[in-house]
Design a protein around this motif. Structure first.
Motif, PDB file in Angstrom:
ATOM      1  N   ALA A  56       0.801  -1.226   0.000  1.00 46.57           N
ATOM      2  CA  ALA A  56       0.000   0.000   0.000  1.00 46.57           C
ATOM      3  C   ALA A  56       0.832   1.273   0.000  1.00 46.57           C
ATOM      4  CB  ALA A  56      -0.932   0.004   1.204  1.00 46.57           C
ATOM      5  N   THR A  57       2.044   1.204   0.518  1.00 43.99           N
ATOM      6  CA  THR A  57       2.975   2.316   0.741  1.00 43.99           C
ATOM      7  C   THR A  57       2.639   3.023   2.064  1.00 43.99           C
ATOM      8  OG1 THR A  57       1.860   4.232  -0.259  1.00 43.99           O
ATOM      9  CG2 THR A  57       3.092   2.788  -1.750  1.00 43.99           C
ATOM     10  N   CYS A  58       3.669   3.574   2.688  1.00 40.21           N
ATOM     11  CA  CYS A  58       3.496   4.154   4.020  1.00 40.21           C
ATOM     12  C   CYS A  58       2.546   5.350   4.001  1.00 40.21           C
ATOM     13  CB  CYS A  58       4.855   4.547   4.614  1.00 40.21           C
ATOM     14  SG  CYS A  58       5.771   5.745   3.641  1.00 40.21           S
ATOM     15  N   LEU A  59       2.595   6.129   2.904  1.00 32.87           N
ATOM     16  CA  LEU A  59       1.738   7.317   2.853  1.00 32.87           C
ATOM     17  C   LEU A  59       0.268   6.937   2.734  1.00 32.87           C
ATOM     18  CD1 LEU A  59       3.219  10.187   0.646  1.00 32.87           C
ATOM     19  CD2 LEU A  59       2.623  10.227   3.072  1.00 32.87           C
ATOM     20  N   VAL A  60      -0.040   5.995   1.850  1.00 35.58           N
ATOM     21  CA  VAL A  60      -1.423   5.552   1.702  1.00 35.58           C
ATOM     22  C   VAL A  60      -1.893   4.920   3.004  1.00 35.58           C
ATOM     23  CG1 VAL A  60      -2.896   3.832   0.569  1.00 35.58           C
ATOM     24  CG2 VAL A  60      -1.415   5.314  -0.804  1.00 35.58           C
ATOM     25  N   ASP A  61      -1.038   4.107   3.597  1.00 31.90           N
ATOM     26  CA  ASP A  61      -1.399   3.435   4.846  1.00 31.90           C
ATOM     27  C   ASP A  61      -1.815   4.449   5.907  1.00 31.90           C
ATOM     28  OD1 ASP A  61      -1.538   1.125   6.641  1.00 31.90           O
ATOM     29  OD2 ASP A  61       0.214   2.034   7.623  1.00 31.90           O
ATOM     30  N   ALA A  62      -1.033   5.526   6.018  1.00 32.92           N
ATOM     31  CA  ALA A  62      -1.317   6.478   7.085  1.00 32.92           C
ATOM     32  C   ALA A  62      -2.344   7.530   6.675  1.00 32.92           C
ATOM     33  CB  ALA A  62      -0.012   7.167   7.505  1.00 32.92           C
ATOM     34  N   MET A  63      -2.183   8.080   5.495  1.00 34.86           N
ATOM     35  CA  MET A  63      -2.925   9.294   5.171  1.00 34.86           C
ATOM     36  C   MET A  63      -4.223   9.059   4.406  1.00 34.86           C
ATOM     37  SD  MET A  63      -1.032  11.501   6.656  1.00 34.86           S
ATOM     38  CE  MET A  63      -1.722  13.056   6.117  1.00 34.86           C
ATOM     39  N   ARG A  64      -4.234   8.057   3.556  1.00 35.89           N
ATOM     40  CA  ARG A  64      -5.430   7.896   2.729  1.00 35.89           C
ATOM     41  C   ARG A  64      -5.696   6.422   2.413  1.00 35.89           C
ATOM     42  NH1 ARG A  64      -9.094  11.206   0.638  1.00 35.89           N
ATOM     43  NH2 ARG A  64     -10.043  10.686  -1.374  1.00 35.89           N
ATOM     44  N   PRO A  65      -6.183   5.686   3.404  1.00 34.26           N
ATOM     45  CA  PRO A  65      -6.476   4.266   3.216  1.00 34.26           C
ATOM     46  C   PRO A  65      -7.408   4.008   2.030  1.00 34.26           C
ATOM     47  CG  PRO A  65      -6.605   4.838   5.529  1.00 34.26           C
ATOM     48  CD  PRO A  65      -6.398   6.124   4.791  1.00 34.26           C
ATOM     49  N   GLN A  66      -8.228   4.985   1.706  1.00 34.88           N
ATOM     50  CA  GLN A  66      -9.176   4.756   0.603  1.00 34.88           C
ATOM     51  C   GLN A  66      -8.475   4.368  -0.699  1.00 34.88           C
ATOM     52  OE1 GLN A  66     -12.953   6.939   0.038  1.00 34.88           O
ATOM     53  NE2 GLN A  66     -11.939   7.817  -1.772  1.00 34.88           N
ATOM     54  N   PRO A 117      -5.332  12.799   8.150  1.00 32.37           N
ATOM     55  CA  PRO A 117      -5.467  11.397   7.785  1.00 32.37           C
ATOM     56  C   PRO A 117      -6.932  10.984   7.864  1.00 32.37           C
ATOM     57  CG  PRO A 117      -4.200  11.657   9.823  1.00 32.37           C
ATOM     58  CD  PRO A 117      -4.459  13.003   9.302  1.00 32.37           C
ATOM     59  N   GLN A 118      -7.285   9.990   7.058  1.00 33.76           N
ATOM     60  CA  GLN A 118      -8.692   9.591   7.004  1.00 33.76           C
ATOM     61  C   GLN A 118      -9.155   8.888   8.275  1.00 33.76           C
ATOM     62  OE1 GLN A 118      -8.820   7.495   3.152  1.00 33.76           O
ATOM     63  NE2 GLN A 118     -10.341   9.022   2.565  1.00 33.76           N
ATOM     64  N   GLY A 119      -8.210   8.507   9.135  1.00 37.97           N
ATOM     65  CA  GLY A 119      -8.600   7.866  10.394  1.00 37.97           C
ATOM     66  C   GLY A 119      -8.302   6.386  10.378  1.00 37.97           C
ATOM     67  N   GLY A 120      -7.329   5.967  11.185  1.00 36.03           N
ATOM     68  CA  GLY A 120      -6.946   4.557  11.226  1.00 36.03           C
ATOM     69  C   GLY A 120      -6.160   4.188   9.983  1.00 36.03           C
ATOM     70  N   SER A 121      -5.052   3.466  10.163  1.00 37.24           N
ATOM     71  CA  SER A 121      -4.220   3.132   9.010  1.00 37.24           C
ATOM     72  C   SER A 121      -4.955   2.167   8.083  1.00 37.24           C
ATOM     73  CB  SER A 121      -2.914   2.494   9.475  1.00 37.24           C
ATOM     74  OG  SER A 121      -3.174   1.196   9.973  1.00 37.24           O
ATOM     75  N   PHE A 122      -4.465   2.074   6.869  1.00 41.17           N
ATOM     76  CA  PHE A 122      -5.057   1.140   5.908  1.00 41.17           C
ATOM     77  C   PHE A 122      -4.982  -0.281   6.450  1.00 41.17           C
ATOM     78  CE2 PHE A 122      -4.126  -1.755   2.264  1.00 41.17           C
ATOM     79  CZ  PHE A 122      -5.409  -1.811   1.754  1.00 41.17           C
ATOM     80  N   LEU A 123      -3.813  -0.643   6.990  1.00 41.24           N
ATOM     81  CA  LEU A 123      -3.668  -2.015   7.488  1.00 41.24           C
ATOM     82  C   LEU A 123      -4.661  -2.298   8.614  1.00 41.24           C
ATOM     83  CD1 LEU A 123       0.168  -2.796   7.486  1.00 41.24           C
ATOM     84  CD2 LEU A 123      -1.536  -3.127   5.681  1.00 41.24           C
ATOM     85  N   ALA A 124      -4.826  -1.338   9.530  1.00 42.25           N
ATOM     86  CA  ALA A 124      -5.757  -1.538  10.646  1.00 42.25           C
ATOM     87  C   ALA A 124      -7.188  -1.687  10.129  1.00 42.25           C
ATOM     88  CB  ALA A 124      -5.659  -0.361  11.620  1.00 42.25           C
ATOM     89  N   GLN A 125      -7.558  -0.834   9.201  1.00 45.58           N
ATOM     90  CA  GLN A 125      -8.914  -0.907   8.651  1.00 45.58           C
ATOM     91  C   GLN A 125      -9.140  -2.199   7.877  1.00 45.58           C
ATOM     92  OE1 GLN A 125     -10.585   2.478   6.662  1.00 45.58           O
ATOM     93  NE2 GLN A 125      -9.199   3.904   7.706  1.00 45.58           N
TER      94      GLN A 125
END
Ligand code: SF4
Lengths: 254, 465
Positions: free
Chosen positions: A12-22, B449-457
């Motif tokens: 996912a990359t660190c930025l996507v992981d933290a800032m924009r999971p969408q 941030p959108q809230g909660g990391s991608f991995l956590a979600q």
């Protein structure tokens, strides 16, 4: 490819992981549309680019080894960022030039790694069906994706199949936005001057949306546009392609 | 604030600099693009140019020996200089032996690099710059800010003021033509009265011993023909095997520099005036200068020795186009300068140059000899890191971050904690001020941030399935 359908790791990359999971979820949605067996390896953090670009090769090698081990065994590794994909594809092998064992592993990983947008188009010939987004948009080519991985025609071709979306050409679309990773905080004045010029070009398109393939650059441009009071909203192209264009743009709360 | 940052601040605050930079570099970029588009064999020529340069660099001794032997046959006198200082001493020595009171000089970046203008002045020899832009910066007491257009940082309006202050009978100076003719009137006499003419060389042609200069103003010819003595100073990397290769390189150089197919003047000089020649110098000296080139080879910068000094990399550099050439604080600005300067001046004092780069790669893309500038720039960062030049706070931030990046569980804990804290600084989705993020938020907003990391979600979503 050992498996059919392929086993794909989403990095996912660190930025996507933290800032924009969408963006991560958009990538998952796209990969599922071409029937990949997608997994999200939980041990992932970052590709190591900040260390590499700061000159810390030993530190980068440690992170590279971590990722090489983590991503072993997948048929494909897909990354929703041209610059992070390029780090894995182009820089990892170079880092192990004097270490034949790890070099071979790095080359193997490089051969299996793809940037998301080019992966969808080049490998699968995918085009969005029944996705609509009735608005105008312009596209910025992030530098690493463009120059290291040849990502340019693919996102445009896929976006052309989004119903109602009118694309407007961006003057200097292939010119750096001034992000440059740590550059933008190490030399904020220069970075600002560059992104101000970019923001002016984006504003001049009169488009409603700014699209791109790299969250770092998008945050830089969107942050500048917002600071200057522009109404232009920014998305990763994958979000539009996955039909998430009606949700919040970068910096908007749901 | 260090010296580089200080120069950057000054450059960004200069009200006319950006206009001046844009006027020249925008034209240069669009003309180059048109020239390359009209040249289907560009990619092929670029590879040829690259390979030819690499071949010569790998066989430097062979071609230097060949060049020397052939140049001597034409009646030229060859001098060898290991350092810039040696080169200046040789040039000044020749001038003194010729009892020169005044010398004309046609633009040469090598001359700037080795400090020749200063050396001539120190020796009490009048120096007349014949290139229009060099004339402008000589009047202004400045140094070049671009390797092709030395006075690029000056607007027409500023040049007008300068000429009004320094020229006799400058006239109206309302148009560029009027400025050029004022310079011409003021310089012409000095051209003719000079005892020695000093030029650089764009190519040293090994199999004939000739040198080649390209200019658009014809000033090189006026510098090298009327005076009794002609001195050429050239870096040893200017060697090409023969005229055939020189032609390929010429096509690459001129199109990349100005977008023209050929410069107005392309001149080959071979030795002094021969019996029966109508004009030409009585003495013809060639000073072959190393000045750090061999060191660059040893430092793993062999690819940099391919450089034709075309300037395309700086015309396309987003950093150069904001801060201009003087901010680099060195002879060579832009991407190629950020590779060369640490080698010439030492990395410690010039470490900002390779760091102040976004590594976007456009310089490499346009370089007519495919120099991997971003890779070489990053190479300097690696050296700076190993030598401990990285500022302590960023070095530590990076080390801490690396620690977490290698420990995914801790990384997720820390990141999700930070993601909970960040929104506290936000107003309506955006953060306009946050501790530790000043470099970012001084000029741009940071999306929350959108809230909660991608991995956590993602984990949550999988568990719910
Ligand atoms: S590095 Fe390449 S682009 Fe830059 S001046 Fe040299 S030859 Fe031209």
């Amino acid at each position: 490819m050992k498996n059919n359908p392929p086993r794909v790791a989403l990095f996912a990359t660190c930025l996507v992981d933290a800032m924009r999971p969408q963006i991560g979820f958009a990538a998952l949605a796209l990969l599922e549309q071409v029937n990949c067996l997608v997994e999200v390896p939980m041990g992932q953090t970052c590709c190591g680019q900040p260390a590499l670009n700061s000159g810390d090769q030993d530190g980068t090698r440690k992170i590279a080894k971590h990722n090489i081990k983590l991503l072993a065994g997948f048929d494909h590794v897909v990354v929703p960022s041209g610059s992070c994909a390029a780090t894995i594809k182009k820089d990892y092998p170079d880092l192990f030039e004097t270490d034949p064992v790890w070099h071979a592993k790095a080359v193997d990983l490089a051969n299996r790694t793809y940037e998301l947008l080019s992966y969808m188009s080049d490998i699968w010939g995918w085009r969005p069906k029944n996705v609509s987004c009735a608005t105008t948009a312009t596209y910025h080519d992030s530098c690493s994706g463009l120059r290291s991985l040849n990502v340019q025609a693919q996102p445009r071709a896929m976006l052309a199949s989004v119903a109602g979306l009118e694309m407007r050409p961006l003057e200097g679309a292939n010119v750096c936005c001034g992000f440059g990773g740590t550059f933008c905080v190490k030399y904020p004045d220069i970075s600002n001057a560059i992104v101000a010029e970019k923001a002016a070009a984006i504003n001049a398109t009169g488009a409603d949306l700014l699209l791109g393939g790299d969250l770092g650059c998008l945050m830089n441009m969107a942050g500048k546009l917002h600071r200057d009071g522009s109404k232009i909203r920014a998305f990763h192209a994958a979000e539009i392609l996955a039909g998430m264009g009606d949700g919040p743009a970068i910096g908007e709360t749901a | 604030m260090n010296a580089f940052q200080g120069r950057v601040t000054a450059a960004l605050a200069d009200p006319t600099l950006k206009t001046a930079i844009d006027r020249t570099t925008n034209t240069a970029r669009s003309k180059r693009a048109a020239a390359i588009a009209a040249w289907p064999e560009f990619a092929q020529a670029r590879e040829l140019g690259r390979d030819m340069k690499d071949h010569v660099i790998a066989n430097m001794e062979y071609y230097l020996t060949m060049f020397e032997a052939n140049a001597v046959k034409t009646g030229a006198k060859i001098h060898w200089a290991r350092t810039g200082q040696e080169a200046c001493e040789i040039v000044v020595g020749i001038c003194k032996a010729a009892k020169a009171k005044s010398v004309t000089r046609s633009k040469s970046m090598l001359g700037e690099e080795i400090g020749l203008p200063h050396a001539l002045e120190a020796a009490g020899i009048e120096r007349v710059e014949t290139d229009l832009a060099e004339h402008i910066i000589q009047l202004a007491g400045e140094t070049p800010s671009h390797i092709i257009w030395p006075a690029l940082h000056k607007t027409r309006e500023q040049v007008g003021e300068l000429f009004r202050a320094h020229h006799t009978d400058p006239g109206e100076l309302a148009t560029v033509e009027e400025m050029v003719s004022s310079a011409r009137r003021n310089l012409r006499e000095k051209f003719m009265a000079a005892d020695v003419g000093i030029s650089g060389a764009n190519f040293l042609i090994a199999d004939t011993g000739a040198i080649c200069t390209v200019t658009n103003e014809g000033n090189a010819e006026l510098t090298t023909t009327p005076p009794r003595v002609h001195i050429v100073t050239a870096g040893i990397e200017k060697l090409v095997p023969s005229m055939v290769e020189a032609m390929t390189m010429l096509r690459l150089l001129v199109r990349s520099a100005t977008g023209a197919e050929l410069t107005q003047y392309t001149t080959f000089h071979a030795g002094p005036k021969q019996p029966g020649d109508v004009d030409g110098p009585e003495e013809f000296h060639i000073v072959l200068v190393d000045a750090g080139r061999t060191t660059m080879l040893a430092e793993g910068l062999a690819e940099m020795l391919r450089c034709l000094r075309c300037g395309a990399c700086m015309n396309h550099c987003v950093v150069y186009r904001q801060i201009g050439g003087h901010a680099y604080g060195a002879t060579y600005p832009g991407p190629m300068g950020s590779v060369i300067t640490p080698s010439l001046d030492g990395l410690e004092t010039s470490q900002d140059l390779p760091r102040a780069c976004t590594l976007n790669g456009q310089c490499h893309e346009v370089c007519p000899v495919a120099i991997p500038l971003p890779t070489l720039i990053r190479g300097w960062r690696t050296k700076a890191w190993v030598q401990g030049y990285e500022p302590l706070h960023t070095a530590w931030a990076l080390r801490i971050w690396e620690f977490f990046a290698l420990r995914p569980v801790l990384y997720q804990l820390a990141s999700n904690l930070a993601l909970r804290i960040m929104p506290l600084f936000a107003k309506g989705g955006w953060i306009s001020k946050m501790p530790l993020a000043g470099g970012w938020t001084r000029y741009r907003d940071m999306p929350i941030p959108q809230g909660g990391s991608f991995l956590a979600q993602y984990k949550k979503r999988q568990a719910a399935k």
